[in-house]
Design an enzyme around this catalytic site. Structure first.
Site, PDB file in Angstrom:
ATOM      1  N   HIS A  93       0.854  -1.183   0.000  1.00  0.00           N
ATOM      2  CA  HIS A  93       0.000   0.000   0.000  1.00  0.00           C
ATOM      3  C   HIS A  93       0.894   1.238   0.000  1.00  0.00           C
ATOM      4  CE1 HIS A  93      -3.930  -1.922   1.685  1.00  0.00           C
ATOM      5  NE2 HIS A  93      -3.311  -2.731   0.834  1.00  0.00           N
ATOM      6  N   CYS A 137      -5.846   2.480   5.682  1.00  0.00           N
ATOM      7  CA  CYS A 137      -6.568   1.245   6.002  1.00  0.00           C
ATOM      8  C   CYS A 137      -6.031   0.699   7.325  1.00  0.00           C
ATOM      9  CB  CYS A 137      -6.380   0.233   4.871  1.00  0.00           C
ATOM     10  SG  CYS A 137      -4.731  -0.543   4.875  1.00  0.00           S
ATOM     11  N   GLU A 184       1.139   3.868   1.870  1.00  0.00           N
ATOM     12  CA  GLU A 184       1.749   4.255   3.141  1.00  0.00           C
ATOM     13  C   GLU A 184       2.899   3.322   3.511  1.00  0.00           C
ATOM     14  OE1 GLU A 184      -2.584   5.579   3.276  1.00  0.00           O
ATOM     15  OE2 GLU A 184      -1.491   3.816   2.577  1.00  0.00           O
ATOM     16  N   CYS A 193      -2.240  -0.210   7.182  1.00  0.00           N
ATOM     17  CA  CYS A 193      -1.391   0.981   7.133  1.00  0.00           C
ATOM     18  C   CYS A 193      -1.441   1.743   8.446  1.00  0.00           C
ATOM     19  CB  CYS A 193      -1.809   1.872   5.971  1.00  0.00           C
ATOM     20  SG  CYS A 193      -1.493   1.092   4.362  1.00  0.00           S
TER      21      CYS A 193
END
Length: 159
Positions: free
Chosen positions: A56, A86, A58, A89
Protein backbone atom coordinates in the site's frame (compact mmCIF):
# COMPACT_ATOMS: atom_id res chain seq x y z
CA UNK A 1 -5.86 24.86 8.05
CA UNK A 2 -2.75 23.74 6.19
CA UNK A 3 0.15 26.00 5.36
CA UNK A 4 1.06 26.36 1.68
CA UNK A 5 3.96 23.91 2.18
CA UNK A 6 1.68 21.37 3.89
CA UNK A 7 -0.88 21.75 1.12
CA UNK A 8 1.90 21.10 -1.39
CA UNK A 9 2.92 17.88 0.39
CA UNK A 10 -0.69 16.68 0.42
CA UNK A 11 -1.02 17.54 -3.27
CA UNK A 12 2.18 15.58 -3.98
CA UNK A 13 0.61 12.54 -2.28
CA UNK A 14 -2.49 13.00 -4.45
CA UNK A 15 -0.33 13.34 -7.58
CA UNK A 16 1.42 10.10 -6.65
CA UNK A 17 -1.96 8.40 -6.26
CA UNK A 18 -2.80 9.40 -9.82
CA UNK A 19 0.64 8.41 -11.13
CA UNK A 20 0.50 4.93 -9.64
CA UNK A 21 -3.03 4.42 -10.93
CA UNK A 22 -2.29 5.65 -14.47
CA UNK A 23 0.90 3.59 -14.68
CA UNK A 24 -1.10 0.50 -13.69
CA UNK A 25 0.79 -0.17 -10.46
CA UNK A 26 -2.25 -0.50 -8.20
CA UNK A 27 -5.10 1.44 -6.64
CA UNK A 28 -5.36 5.23 -6.52
CA UNK A 29 -3.40 5.88 -3.34
CA UNK A 30 -0.27 7.95 -2.72
CA UNK A 31 1.79 8.97 0.29
CA UNK A 32 4.57 11.42 1.16
CA UNK A 33 6.59 11.49 4.37
CA UNK A 34 8.12 14.79 5.44
CA UNK A 35 10.71 15.68 8.06
CA UNK A 36 11.83 19.24 8.74
CA UNK A 37 9.81 20.44 5.75
CA UNK A 38 11.65 18.08 3.37
CA UNK A 39 10.28 14.97 1.64
CA UNK A 40 12.17 11.96 3.03
CA UNK A 41 10.00 9.23 1.54
CA UNK A 42 7.15 8.68 -0.85
CA UNK A 43 5.24 5.95 -2.55
CA UNK A 44 2.08 4.90 -4.28
CA UNK A 45 0.04 1.73 -4.21
CA UNK A 46 1.93 -1.13 -5.89
CA UNK A 47 -0.21 -4.08 -4.84
CA UNK A 48 -0.92 -5.44 -8.31
CA UNK A 49 2.40 -4.55 -9.95
CA UNK A 50 4.41 -6.23 -7.18
CA UNK A 51 1.89 -8.98 -6.44
CA UNK A 52 2.21 -7.86 -2.84
CA UNK A 53 -0.92 -7.23 -0.76
CA UNK A 54 1.17 -5.19 1.70
CA UNK A 55 2.47 -2.73 -0.93
CA UNK A 56 0.00 0.00 0.00
CA UNK A 57 1.12 3.60 -0.55
CA UNK A 58 1.75 4.26 3.14
CA UNK A 59 3.78 1.07 3.62
CA UNK A 60 5.83 1.78 0.48
CA UNK A 61 6.46 5.36 1.68
CA UNK A 62 7.35 4.23 5.22
CA UNK A 63 9.86 1.73 3.85
CA UNK A 64 11.32 4.40 1.56
CA UNK A 65 11.58 7.00 4.35
CA UNK A 66 13.10 4.58 6.85
CA UNK A 67 15.71 3.50 4.27
CA UNK A 68 16.51 7.13 3.46
CA UNK A 69 16.75 8.12 7.13
CA UNK A 70 18.52 4.89 8.14
CA UNK A 71 16.08 4.28 10.99
CA UNK A 72 13.16 2.04 11.89
CA UNK A 73 11.04 4.88 13.24
CA UNK A 74 9.76 8.13 11.78
CA UNK A 75 9.95 10.32 14.88
CA UNK A 76 9.47 13.95 13.95
CA UNK A 77 7.96 13.11 10.56
CA UNK A 78 4.55 13.92 9.10
CA UNK A 79 2.67 11.51 6.86
CA UNK A 80 0.63 13.01 4.02
CA UNK A 81 -1.62 10.53 2.30
CA UNK A 82 -4.26 10.77 -0.39
CA UNK A 83 -6.72 8.69 1.66
CA UNK A 84 -7.40 7.75 5.26
CA UNK A 85 -5.14 4.76 5.97
CA UNK A 86 -6.57 1.25 6.00
CA UNK A 87 -6.16 -0.90 9.15
CA UNK A 88 -2.88 -2.43 7.95
CA UNK A 89 -1.39 0.98 7.13
CA UNK A 90 -2.73 2.40 10.38
CA UNK A 91 -0.81 -0.31 12.23
CA UNK A 92 2.35 0.40 10.22
CA UNK A 93 2.00 4.11 10.92
CA UNK A 94 1.67 3.53 14.65
CA UNK A 95 4.73 1.25 14.64
CA UNK A 96 6.69 3.94 12.73
CA UNK A 97 5.65 6.62 15.28
CA UNK A 98 5.37 9.75 13.11
CA UNK A 99 4.15 13.02 14.61
CA UNK A 100 0.91 13.18 12.65
CA UNK A 101 -1.04 12.02 9.61
CA UNK A 102 -2.78 14.33 7.16
CA UNK A 103 -5.15 12.69 4.66
CA UNK A 104 -7.46 13.83 1.85
CA UNK A 105 -10.14 11.21 1.06
CA UNK A 106 -11.92 9.26 3.80
CA UNK A 107 -12.43 5.53 4.17
CA UNK A 108 -16.06 6.14 3.19
CA UNK A 109 -14.87 7.77 -0.04
CA UNK A 110 -12.68 4.70 -0.68
CA UNK A 111 -15.63 2.37 -0.07
CA UNK A 112 -17.55 4.16 -2.82
CA UNK A 113 -14.91 3.01 -5.33
CA UNK A 114 -14.82 -0.56 -3.96
CA UNK A 115 -11.97 -0.23 -1.46
CA UNK A 116 -14.04 -1.06 1.61
CA UNK A 117 -12.10 -1.65 4.84
CA UNK A 118 -15.21 -2.10 6.99
CA UNK A 119 -14.81 -5.88 6.78
CA UNK A 120 -11.30 -5.69 8.26
CA UNK A 121 -12.31 -3.23 10.99
CA UNK A 122 -15.12 -5.64 11.93
CA UNK A 123 -12.76 -8.63 11.92
CA UNK A 124 -10.31 -6.87 14.26
CA UNK A 125 -13.06 -6.50 16.85
CA UNK A 126 -14.52 -9.98 16.34
CA UNK A 127 -13.88 -12.83 18.74
CA UNK A 128 -11.33 -15.31 17.40
CA UNK A 129 -14.00 -17.97 16.93
CA UNK A 130 -16.16 -15.53 14.95
CA UNK A 131 -13.51 -14.44 12.43
CA UNK A 132 -13.99 -15.41 8.80
CA UNK A 133 -10.40 -16.61 8.51
CA UNK A 134 -9.87 -19.16 11.29
CA UNK A 135 -7.10 -18.45 13.78
CA UNK A 136 -5.83 -21.46 15.72
CA UNK A 137 -3.76 -20.93 18.87
CA UNK A 138 -1.17 -23.66 19.40
CA UNK A 139 1.06 -22.79 22.36
CA UNK A 140 4.58 -24.22 22.09
CA UNK A 141 7.36 -24.30 24.71
CA UNK A 142 10.05 -23.37 22.17
CA UNK A 143 8.15 -20.18 21.29
CA UNK A 144 7.86 -19.30 25.00
CA UNK A 145 11.58 -19.93 25.39
CA UNK A 146 12.44 -17.45 22.62
CA UNK A 147 10.22 -14.81 24.24
CA UNK A 148 11.86 -15.50 27.62
CA UNK A 149 15.31 -15.07 26.04
CA UNK A 150 14.20 -11.76 24.49
CA UNK A 151 12.90 -10.58 27.86
CA UNK A 152 16.28 -11.29 29.45
CA UNK A 153 18.47 -10.18 26.52
CA UNK A 154 20.61 -7.23 27.54
CA UNK A 155 21.61 -6.34 23.94
CA UNK A 156 18.09 -5.99 22.54
CA UNK A 157 17.09 -2.87 20.66
CA UNK A 158 13.65 -1.80 21.84
CA UNK A 159 11.06 -0.46 19.44
Amino acid sequence: MLTSDEKGFLERAIALSRQGMVEGNGGPFGCVIVKDNEVVGEGYNMVTSRNDPTAHAEVVAIRNACANLNTHQLTGCDVYTSCEPCPMCLGAIYWARPSRVIYANTREDAALIEFDDAFIYNEINALMEDRRIPFQHEPHPMAKEVFQQWGEWVGKKRY
